[in-house]
Scaffold this motif. Structure first.
Motif, PDB file in Angstrom:
ATOM      1  N   VAL A  45      22.396  14.836  10.326  1.00 38.44           N
ATOM      2  CA  VAL A  45      21.806  15.908   9.532  1.00 38.44           C
ATOM      3  C   VAL A  45      21.784  15.520   8.055  1.00 38.44           C
ATOM      4  N   LEU A  49      18.417  15.329   5.644  1.00 38.53           N
ATOM      5  CA  LEU A  49      18.196  16.164   4.470  1.00 38.53           C
ATOM      6  C   LEU A  49      18.296  15.397   3.161  1.00 38.53           C
ATOM      7  N   ALA A 100      14.433  20.102   2.978  1.00 39.46           N
ATOM      8  CA  ALA A 100      14.677  21.210   3.911  1.00 39.46           C
ATOM      9  C   ALA A 100      13.412  22.046   4.092  1.00 39.46           C
ATOM     10  N   TRP A 105      13.792  23.892   7.715  1.00 33.60           N
ATOM     11  CA  TRP A 105      15.064  24.574   7.541  1.00 33.60           C
ATOM     12  C   TRP A 105      14.814  25.901   6.827  1.00 33.60           C
ATOM     13  N   ARG A 106      15.584  26.933   7.164  1.00 30.62           N
ATOM     14  CA  ARG A 106      15.310  28.277   6.658  1.00 30.62           C
ATOM     15  C   ARG A 106      16.533  28.836   5.916  1.00 30.62           C
ATOM     16  N   VAL A 121      21.153  25.704   3.544  1.00 30.86           N
ATOM     17  CA  VAL A 121      20.067  25.967   4.487  1.00 30.86           C
ATOM     18  C   VAL A 121      20.655  26.083   5.884  1.00 30.86           C
ATOM     19  N   GLU A 122      19.842  26.576   6.811  1.00 35.54           N
ATOM     20  CA  GLU A 122      20.311  26.840   8.176  1.00 35.54           C
ATOM     21  C   GLU A 122      19.200  26.516   9.170  1.00 35.54           C
ATOM     22  N   ARG A 123      19.597  25.945  10.326  1.00 32.64           N
ATOM     23  CA  ARG A 123      18.658  25.677  11.410  1.00 32.64           C
ATOM     24  C   ARG A 123      19.422  25.169  12.629  1.00 32.64           C
ATOM     25  N   ASP A 124      18.931  25.543  13.816  1.00 30.26           N
ATOM     26  CA  ASP A 124      19.474  25.044  15.082  1.00 30.26           C
ATOM     27  C   ASP A 124      20.981  25.261  15.201  1.00 30.26           C
TER      28      ASP A 124
END
Length: 249
Positions: A45, A49, A100, A105-106, A121-124
């Motif tokens: 990750v 990023l 991101a 990424w959200r 950020v956040e995802r999965d």
């Protein structure tokens, strides 16, 4: 203080104390099942990023609260930290933000830091936080809050507040209400105080419930004593029977 003002103050106190306990319980219940990512996934990750960069070091940080270790499936139980240099690099914040956004990424938001802000950020099911510190830039990869986490926290807080208001309303009807309320407050205040300290420091970025488990050896005896004392004080005082007047001859 008038009777109504005293009852209102006790209702508020009970709602705050037991509402905080409900918040901790909701954070524990809603945070179950959040497994921390493996170091390999965290490294992948970070490379996604922050392309073209290389971490100078990394470490695995275990989640602790008030001397109590979190379980492996608790939200905030562990994270992987990657370090970039020995001084802050503000350019990494812009790089992570642009990358991101381009890769889906959200929930991007700024993270206060020095001398510049970071980004998260956040995802999965992953939560990635880039923080700027005077000693360097750190990228933390941890599990994101499970679905329904916020609802569990709000629901636990509301239920706890209602239970606390009902309990202190009962205590307000006793003859020695200040003593009964003081005993219950002494039993609940340590856990509430430590929980609010965590909230002011980290928000809900990490669970707050272990504070109550760590304090259980002290908390439970105090609550038992407080509830028994409140029950005794709530009993109406018995008056000695008045002898019947003797009948006139």
């Amino acid at each position: 203080m008038g009777g109504r003002a005293l009852r209102a103050a006790m209702l508020l106190l009970g709602a705050v104390l037991l509402g905080t306990a409900g918040l901790s319980a909701g954070a524990w219940y809603g945070g179950r099942g959040a497994t921390p990512p493996t170091p390999e996934r965290s490294t992948a990750v970070a490379e996604e990023l922050l392309p073209g960069t290389h971490a100078s070091g990394s470490m695995i940080v275990r989640g602790w609260r008030h001397g109590v270790g979190l379980a492996d499936d608790d939200y905030g139980s562990g994270r992987t930290e990657l370090h970039y240099g020995e001084s802050p690099d503000c350019a990494l914040t812009g790089l992570l933000r642009r990358t991101a956004e381009s890769r889906g990424w959200r929930d991007g938001r700024a993270v206060p830091g020095s001398p510049c802000d970071g980004w998260r950020v956040e995802r999965d099911g992953l939560l990635v936080t880039l923080a700027q510190h005077p000693t360097g830039t750190r990228l933390a990869v941890t599990a994101a809050p499970p679905a329904g986490f916020e609802a569990a926290v709000v629901g636990g807080t509301v239920l706890g507040a209602l239970a606390g208001a009902g309990l202190f309303l009962l205590l307000a009807r006793t003859r020695r209400q200040p003593l009964a309320a003081a005993l219950v407050t002494v039993g609940l205040l340590p856990g509430a105080q430590s929980t609010w300290f965590d909230l002011l420091t980290d928000g809900l970025a990490a669970p707050t419930w272990p504070a109550w488990r760590a304090l259980a050896p002290v908390l439970v005896p105090w609550l038992v004593i407080a509830l028994v004392t409140a029950a005794v004080l709530a009993r109406p005082a018995t008056r000695p029977a008045t002898p019947a007047p003797a009948e006139a001859p």
